[in-house]
Design a protein around this motif. Structure first.
Motif, PDB file in Angstrom:
ATOM      1  N   TYR A   1     -47.006 -15.322  93.952  1.00  0.00           N
ATOM      2  CA  TYR A   1     -46.168 -14.443  93.362  1.00  0.00           C
ATOM      3  C   TYR A   1     -45.424 -13.797  94.330  1.00  0.00           C
ATOM      4  CZ  TYR A   1     -45.263 -10.281  90.753  1.00  0.00           C
ATOM      5  OH  TYR A   1     -44.617  -9.009  90.234  1.00  0.00           O
ATOM      6  N   ILE A   2     -43.850 -13.777  94.220  1.00  0.00           N
ATOM      7  CA  ILE A   2     -43.048 -13.023  95.074  1.00  0.00           C
ATOM      8  C   ILE A   2     -42.310 -11.897  94.356  1.00  0.00           C
ATOM      9  CG2 ILE A   2     -40.985 -13.570  96.181  1.00  0.00           C
ATOM     10  CD1 ILE A   2     -41.489 -16.486  96.424  1.00  0.00           C
ATOM     11  N   ILE A   3     -42.462 -10.704  95.096  1.00  0.00           N
ATOM     12  CA  ILE A   3     -41.712  -9.408  94.559  1.00  0.00           C
ATOM     13  C   ILE A   3     -40.622  -9.353  95.342  1.00  0.00           C
ATOM     14  CG2 ILE A   3     -41.920  -7.211  94.646  1.00  0.00           C
ATOM     15  CD1 ILE A   3     -45.043  -7.185  94.752  1.00  0.00           C
ATOM     16  N   HIS A   4     -39.414  -9.091  94.390  1.00  0.00           N
ATOM     17  CA  HIS A   4     -37.889  -8.960  95.065  1.00  0.00           C
ATOM     18  C   HIS A   4     -37.497  -7.597  95.019  1.00  0.00           C
ATOM     19  CE1 HIS A   4     -38.238 -13.057  94.725  1.00  0.00           C
ATOM     20  NE2 HIS A   4     -38.153 -13.372  93.214  1.00  0.00           N
ATOM     21  N   ARG A   5     -37.921  -6.885  93.949  1.00  0.00           N
ATOM     22  CA  ARG A   5     -37.549  -5.651  93.682  1.00  0.00           C
ATOM     23  C   ARG A   5     -38.540  -4.785  92.758  1.00  0.00           C
ATOM     24  NH1 ARG A   5     -32.443  -6.674  92.331  1.00  0.00           N
ATOM     25  NH2 ARG A   5     -31.331  -5.668  93.957  1.00  0.00           N
ATOM     26  N   ILE A   6     -38.880  -3.833  93.208  1.00  0.00           N
ATOM     27  CA  ILE A   6     -39.539  -2.710  92.117  1.00  0.00           C
ATOM     28  C   ILE A   6     -38.838  -1.360  92.366  1.00  0.00           C
ATOM     29  CG2 ILE A   6     -41.659  -1.372  91.595  1.00  0.00           C
ATOM     30  CD1 ILE A   6     -43.138  -3.764  92.917  1.00  0.00           C
ATOM     31  N   SER A   7     -38.169  -0.932  91.445  1.00  0.00           N
ATOM     32  CA  SER A   7     -37.504   0.297  91.680  1.00  0.00           C
ATOM     33  C   SER A   7     -37.347   1.069  90.405  1.00  0.00           C
ATOM     34  CB  SER A   7     -35.842  -0.005  92.035  1.00  0.00           C
ATOM     35  OG  SER A   7     -35.613  -1.023  92.951  1.00  0.00           O
ATOM     36  N   VAL A   8     -36.794   2.515  90.537  1.00  0.00           N
ATOM     37  CA  VAL A   8     -36.712   3.152  89.209  1.00  0.00           C
ATOM     38  C   VAL A   8     -35.466   3.669  89.224  1.00  0.00           C
ATOM     39  CG1 VAL A   8     -39.149   3.525  88.721  1.00  0.00           C
ATOM     40  CG2 VAL A   8     -37.761   5.250  90.071  1.00  0.00           C
ATOM     41  N   LEU A   9     -34.761   4.148  88.119  1.00  0.00           N
ATOM     42  CA  LEU A   9     -33.379   4.802  87.887  1.00  0.00           C
ATOM     43  C   LEU A   9     -34.002   6.223  87.322  1.00  0.00           C
ATOM     44  CD1 LEU A   9     -30.386   4.925  88.173  1.00  0.00           C
ATOM     45  CD2 LEU A   9     -30.289   4.144  86.081  1.00  0.00           C
ATOM     46  N   ARG A  10     -33.999   7.224  88.218  1.00  0.00           N
ATOM     47  CA  ARG A  10     -34.409   8.515  87.797  1.00  0.00           C
ATOM     48  C   ARG A  10     -33.431   9.477  87.694  1.00  0.00           C
ATOM     49  NH1 ARG A  10     -39.648   9.978  90.938  1.00  0.00           N
ATOM     50  NH2 ARG A  10     -40.725   8.433  89.490  1.00  0.00           N
ATOM     51  N   ASP A  11     -32.988  10.115  86.412  1.00  0.00           N
ATOM     52  CA  ASP A  11     -31.810  11.165  86.447  1.00  0.00           C
ATOM     53  C   ASP A  11     -30.659  10.542  87.378  1.00  0.00           C
ATOM     54  OD1 ASP A  11     -33.754  12.932  85.028  1.00  0.00           O
ATOM     55  OD2 ASP A  11     -34.180  13.725  87.133  1.00  0.00           O
ATOM     56  N   GLY A  12     -30.430   9.282  86.917  1.00  0.00           N
ATOM     57  CA  GLY A  12     -29.228   8.755  87.680  1.00  0.00           C
ATOM     58  C   GLY A  12     -29.285   8.122  89.223  1.00  0.00           C
ATOM     59  N   VAL A  13     -30.448   8.330  89.683  1.00  0.00           N
ATOM     60  CA  VAL A  13     -30.624   8.194  91.209  1.00  0.00           C
ATOM     61  C   VAL A  13     -31.519   6.969  91.176  1.00  0.00           C
ATOM     62  CG1 VAL A  13     -31.604   8.900  93.302  1.00  0.00           C
ATOM     63  CG2 VAL A  13     -30.554  10.666  91.647  1.00  0.00           C
ATOM     64  N   PHE A  14     -31.086   5.996  91.810  1.00  0.00           N
ATOM     65  CA  PHE A  14     -31.716   4.637  92.060  1.00  0.00           C
ATOM     66  C   PHE A  14     -32.777   4.860  93.220  1.00  0.00           C
ATOM     67  CE2 PHE A  14     -32.370   0.191  93.238  1.00  0.00           C
ATOM     68  CZ  PHE A  14     -32.144  -0.225  91.713  1.00  0.00           C
TER      69      PHE A  14
END
Length: 673
Positions: A94-107
């Motif tokens: 299992y390969i993770i490339h990206r885990i992110s959130v966009l919160r109030d317009g901020v990445f």
């Protein structure tokens, strides 16, 4: 990130070249509000801004990629996103490339807030399930309501020598997405990088009027892609009455070639297996049994009960069976091993048999799928004996009886492991015996009822009831019967809320007979009932017994546009005798009502015998089973089951109360009804 050291089961790195390459700025561009997204969110649903899925297959690996961005406006979705498990097979990463959130317009990059644990996915070993799968537990800290979560990951399964079947043949079923989600942008790509062409078949897709489009088979050569791309997309099939549209991808082949590929693996095993050499004691025991029926029973019983069933998930990825000498020596094996051992034993006693491939869970879909050995997930044995065909699951336990009395296996499609075979259909079947044969006696004297039920179960029912009585507390069994009788006698309508144990006094149940050869299991229930009559709101009394098990509500209520009704009922026979010391209405409509139904798929009769102080009904139900009811025949089939439900599944008698006024009321009712 708490787990700095990567495991061999997971990695954190960039996607492979065949997958998408999306930078953060591009992601933000994808996540834009629109009239479509606002409408979904206003309706209280989470929204998926985009989903990009890729399935890549080569002669050395199968891999999946996904990049998704969706809202966390619902607490349940927030909870499932915060903690989730990914199960990987042996040699799968299992390969993770990206885990992110966009919160109030901020990445915000959330990799640093992610904790990963690798656990053994081994929770059924006591049941004989062996697997080297691993469970990757992923916990993301500080996800908040109204975040937009972005995940990008892959699963890469590199084939080992044990995966020779996957290396040689490919199968993948793409199912269109859940109807819950709405997608701003949806993309699915399938990439064939194998040397052999892959066929694909779009099934249960619909036109604008909702009619199923006739499937067509197309092909992908090495290096070619299949692409689905949609904007502002909701999958709109009816989840309760329609099959989700899907696409079946499989190595282009036919059943004849597939059977010719698989049969040599088994033929090699059979050709060098001599029961007398590796199991002389078993051979000696078989030789000592002169009766052929009993010899066959002993052979089946031995493999089912003396050889432990082990489901080895890794071994099931291939189709090379274990040698029967090893299975016999170790007293354990998977379905292939046990089936091969059973066939070798049957060959020794000169019983014609063959190994067959089945898939109980996906049986309905096999006729829609492209030909593939990877469609099947189980192996059983087909036996031809005395001009009849029987199917025996060598992995079954707690099975009893001569072969004609053993449990019946319901399925439709199978591939026989012999050269030059086609997919076969198991024939419809009529039982030669009653799965349930029950006699009910209720004798009411001086306002006390003596109730006795004598029931004989056979075949599947005997196997189940024998196991139920063995594993269940006696008090629980009696309570179960009491609860059933509470409704059968209609007490639920005049004494609802009463403790059922106070209604059925001295309730007892016992096993009268357990015949392991005939596979018959006979029990008797008895109880005393104070005030055995049902009393309606007008104070009229009735003695009633209606067995709701006779009514097949799943047939009456069935509604599906794509799946025919699967007919799998038992033969049933009931005798219900109601007797009272009171005078009864011998001409009451429902007391004397009889019925005869001759449907192509079942016969049903109810016959009555009425006396001045009681009545009896004799009910027989004989279905033709192991088939799908054709759509054009189903409404007549349903209507005939409605007829059974119209007071033809039991018996009721009306009490004529003593007194001049009651007699006048009875005569008035008789004259004008």
């Amino acid at each position: 990130m708490e787990n700095i050291i990567e495991s061999e089961n997971y990695k954190i790195q960039k996607p492979e070249k065949w997958a998408s390459e999306i930078n953060d700025d591009e992601l933000i561009q994808y996540i834009k509000e629109s009239d479509f997204s606002n409408k979904q969110i206003e309706e209280g649903r989470d929204f998926c801004y985009f989903l990009d899925k890729v399935f890549y297959t080569s002669d050395n690996e199968n891999s999946e990629y996904a990049c998704v961005a969706y809202t966390l406006n619902e607490p349940s979705n927030l909870e499932s996103a915060s903690v989730r498990d990914v199960v990987v097979e042996e040699n799968e990463t299992y390969i993770i490339h990206r885990i992110s959130v966009l919160r109030d317009g901020v990445f915000i990059d959330k990799i640093a807030d992610t904790k990963i644990k690798v656990l053994d996915s081994e929770n059924q070993s006591e049941g004989g399930v062996l697997s080297s799968n691993k469970k990757i537990n992923i916990t993301i800290k500080d996800l908040r309501l109204y975040d937009i979560l972005i995940t990008e990951d892959s699963r890469i399964k590199v084939f080992t020598d044990r995966d020779f079947m996957r290396r040689e043949f490919f199968k993948y079923v793409y199912v269109t997405p859940s109807t819950y989600w709405a997608y701003g942008n949806y993309k699915f790509r399938f990439i064939n990088d194998r040397k052999d062409p892959i066929a694909y078949k779009k099934t249960f897709f619909r036109d604008e009027e909702g009619n199923v489009i006739q499937p067509e088979i197309s092909y992908l050569k090495k290096g070619e892609k299949f692409v689905i791309e949609k904007e502002d997309y909701i999958n709109s099939f009816d989840i309760n009455r329609e099959i989700a549209p899907y696409i079946d991808f499989a190595t282009d082949s036919n059943w004849t070639d597939l059977s010719n590929y698989i049969s040599p693996f088994y033929e090699e095993i059979f050709s060098k297996s001599s029961l007398k050499e590796f199991a002389p004691k078993l051979a000696e025991k078989l030789d000592a049994i002169s009766d052929k029926d009993e010899q066959l029973q002993y052979a089946i019983d031995y493999v089912q009960n003396h050889v432990y069933y082990i489901f080895n998930a890794d071994e099931m990825n291939g189709h090379k069976p274990q040698e029967p000498s090893i299975t016999y020596e170790n007293k354990q094996g998977d379905c292939k091993a046990k089936s091969v051992l059973l066939k070798v034993v049957l060959d020794y006693i000169n019983i014609d048999s063959s190994v067959i491939l089945v898939n109980y869970n996906s049986d309905h879909y096999i006729k829609h799928y492209l030909p593939s050995l990877l469609t099947f997930n189980h192996v059983i044995v087909k036996i031809n004996y005395k001009n009849e065909t029987y199917f025996i699951d060598a992995t079954a336990r707690d099975e009893f009886g001569l072969i004609e009395n053993r449990g019946f296996i319901y399925f439709l499609h199978y591939l026989e492991v012999k050269p030059n075979q086609q997919l076969q259909i198991k024939k419809p079947y009529r039982f030669s015996y009653y799965g349930i044969n029950e006699k009910v006696d209720l004798n009411a004297q001086n306002n006390t009822g003596e109730l006795k039920l004598t029931t004989t179960y056979k075949g599947n029912r005997a196997n189940f009831m024998r196991k139920y009585f063995k594993n269940t507390n006696k008090r629980e069994i009696i309570d179960s019967w009491n609860n059933f009788l509470f409704y059968a006698l209609n007490y639920s309508n005049d004494r609802n809320g009463t403790d059922i144990r106070t209604i059925f006094k001295n309730a007892a149940i016992e096993i009268l007979n357990d015949d392991k050869k005939l596979n018959e299991f006979t029990i008797q229930y008895s109880a005393s009932i104070q005030n055995p009559y049902f009393t309606d709101v007008q104070k009229n009394r009735f003695l009633m017994y209606f067995d709701r098990n006779v009514v097949k509500n799943n047939a009456r209520d069935f509604m599906h546009a794509d799946i025919p009704f699967w007919h799998n009922f038992d033969n049933e026979k009931y005798e219900i005798n109601l007797h009272t010391d009171q005078k009864i209405d011998t001409e009451e409509k429902y007391t004397i009502q009889e019925s005869t139904i001759n449907n192509p798929y079942f016969d049903f009769t109810s016959r009555k015998k009425v006396t001045k102080n009681g009545a009896s009904v004799f009910i027989e139900f004989k279905p033709l089973v192991n088939l799908e009811i054709p759509t054009e025949d189903f409404e007549k089939f349903r209507t005939d089951h409605h007829t059974i439900a119209d007071s033809n599944y039991g018996l009721g008698i009306d009490i004529i109360e003593q007194g001049i006024m009651n007699m006048l009321k009875y005569n008035f009712k008789k004259r004008f009804k």
